[in-house]
Design an enzyme around this catalytic site. Structure first.
Site, PDB file in Angstrom:
ATOM      1  N   CYS A   3      35.321  -8.526 -20.042  1.00  0.00           N
ATOM      2  CA  CYS A   3      34.459  -7.745 -19.154  1.00  0.00           C
ATOM      3  C   CYS A   3      35.024  -6.332 -19.091  1.00  0.00           C
ATOM      4  CB  CYS A   3      34.469  -8.393 -17.765  1.00  0.00           C
ATOM      5  SG  CYS A   3      33.561  -7.485 -16.507  1.00  0.00           S
TER       6      CYS A   3
ATOM      7  N   CYS B 256      29.414  -2.845 -21.982  1.00  0.00           N
ATOM      8  CA  CYS B 256      29.343  -3.980 -21.056  1.00  0.00           C
ATOM      9  C   CYS B 256      29.090  -5.191 -21.942  1.00  0.00           C
ATOM     10  CB  CYS B 256      28.208  -3.799 -20.051  1.00  0.00           C
ATOM     11  SG  CYS B 256      27.783  -5.304 -19.132  1.00  0.00           S
TER      12      CYS B 256
HETATM   13  N1  DGL Z   1      30.014  -7.903 -18.371  1.00  0.00           N
HETATM   14  C1  DGL Z   1      30.549  -6.870 -17.541  1.00  0.00           C
HETATM   15  C2  DGL Z   1      31.167  -5.738 -18.366  1.00  0.00           C
HETATM   16  O1  DGL Z   1      31.508  -5.927 -19.514  1.00  0.00           O
HETATM   17  C3  DGL Z   1      29.735  -6.279 -16.454  1.00  0.00           C
HETATM   18  C4  DGL Z   1      28.601  -6.943 -15.807  1.00  0.00           C
HETATM   19  C5  DGL Z   1      28.638  -6.804 -14.307  1.00  0.00           C
HETATM   20  O2  DGL Z   1      28.200  -5.774 -13.782  1.00  0.00           O
HETATM   21  O3  DGL Z   1      29.120  -7.732 -13.669  1.00  0.00           O
HETATM   22  O4  DGL Z   1      31.329  -4.654 -17.879  1.00  0.00           O
END
Ligand code: DGL
Length: 258
Positions: free
Chosen positions: A72, A180
């Site tokens: 993430c 993201c």
């Molecule tokens: N998957 C997350 C990232 O790579 C973000 C998604 C969220 O806002 O929770 O930043």
């Protein structure tokens, strides 16, 4: 029982990173944890993101794991440093591939799509000081939710992308960096707004390579040559079938899933 490599994300996006790791590490056992109940992290304060990330990491330590991938960008850029010093096992994160984007840029510009919280973070702001030339930063509130719902195409998604991308469609964008881990699942829809020769990149493959190199260096790669298994966990258990579906849509074998 082989020790597993754990992956964590605020939701389903981390699967895109785990998929890159699976290509390099076919014999390892994986655990993918999505914190969908607390998503989106990208619209929370730094304190909340840090607390949630540490909680998720602690939960994963209860399993038989030998490494953790923070799959993430938001959690890595806000809580990564704290976690690196706190955890008793090797940790790998993910950040938007700004340096790689500079290498791919021609005479046009770079567009980085990411969450509002990641965009504001010191980590990303620092990276921009080094690799931010001709780079547009586009926070995308509300976009990860489409992946969380399994809504990977359709009118509503198109409208949402149109609103977000409108300021960039008449610019010459050479590279779109998906900052993201949810967004790679939307690549085909995002592509519709750009020229055919616009490059699309994300940090998943680099994280996977870093993970493999780290495990190699520390002598932690499994010696067992049977195919690795993958376990899916989520703080919202009703999301687990969609996690499996997304992963299988990337071409993996359902025999692998526990
Ligand atoms: N998957 C997350 C990232 O790579 C973000 C998604 C969220 O806002 O929770 O930043």
């Amino acid at each position: 029982m082989k020790k597993a490599i754990a992956f964590m994300d605020s939701g389903l996006g981390g699967i895109s990173v785990m998929a890159e790791a699976r290509k390099l590490l076919p014999y390892e056992n994986f655990i993918m944890y999505g914190d969908s109940k607390n998503a989106p992290y990208g619209e929370k304060t730094d304190g909340e993101v840090t607390r949630l990330t540490i909680n998720a990491a602690k939960k994963l330590l209860e399993y038989n794991i030998k490494a953790l991938v923070i799959a993430c960008n938001t959690a890595t850029s806000i809580a990564g440093k704290k976690l690196y010093t706190k955890m008793p096992i090797p940790i790998v994160g993910i950040v938007p591939p700004l340096k790689q984007a500079q290498g791919l840029k021609k005479e046009g510009e770079i567009l980085v799509m990411l969450t509002p919280a990641a965009a504001k973070s010191h980590t990303i702001q620092n990276m921009l000081r080094h690799y931010g030339e001709n780079t547009n930063i586009l926070p995308c509130p509300g976009l990860m939710e489409f992946v969380e719902r399994g809504e990977l195409k359709g009118e509503n998604l198109h409208k949402k992308l149109e609103t977000l991308l409108n300021p960039y469609i008449n610019k010459k964008i050479d590279v779109v960096a998906l900052g993201c881990t949810h967004y790679p699942f939307l690549t085909e829809e995002i592509r519709n707004f750009f020229d055919k020769d616009t490059a699309f990149i994300n940090g998943g493959d680099e994280s996977a390579r870093t993970l493999k190199a780290l495990l190699e260096k520390q002598g932690l790669l499994t010696q067992d040559k049977t195919p690795g298994k993958t376990l899916f966990l989520n703080s919202s258990e009703d999301k687990i079938p969609l996690m499996k579906e997304l992963y299988l849509s990337l071409g993996f074998d359902k025999e692998e899933i526990i």
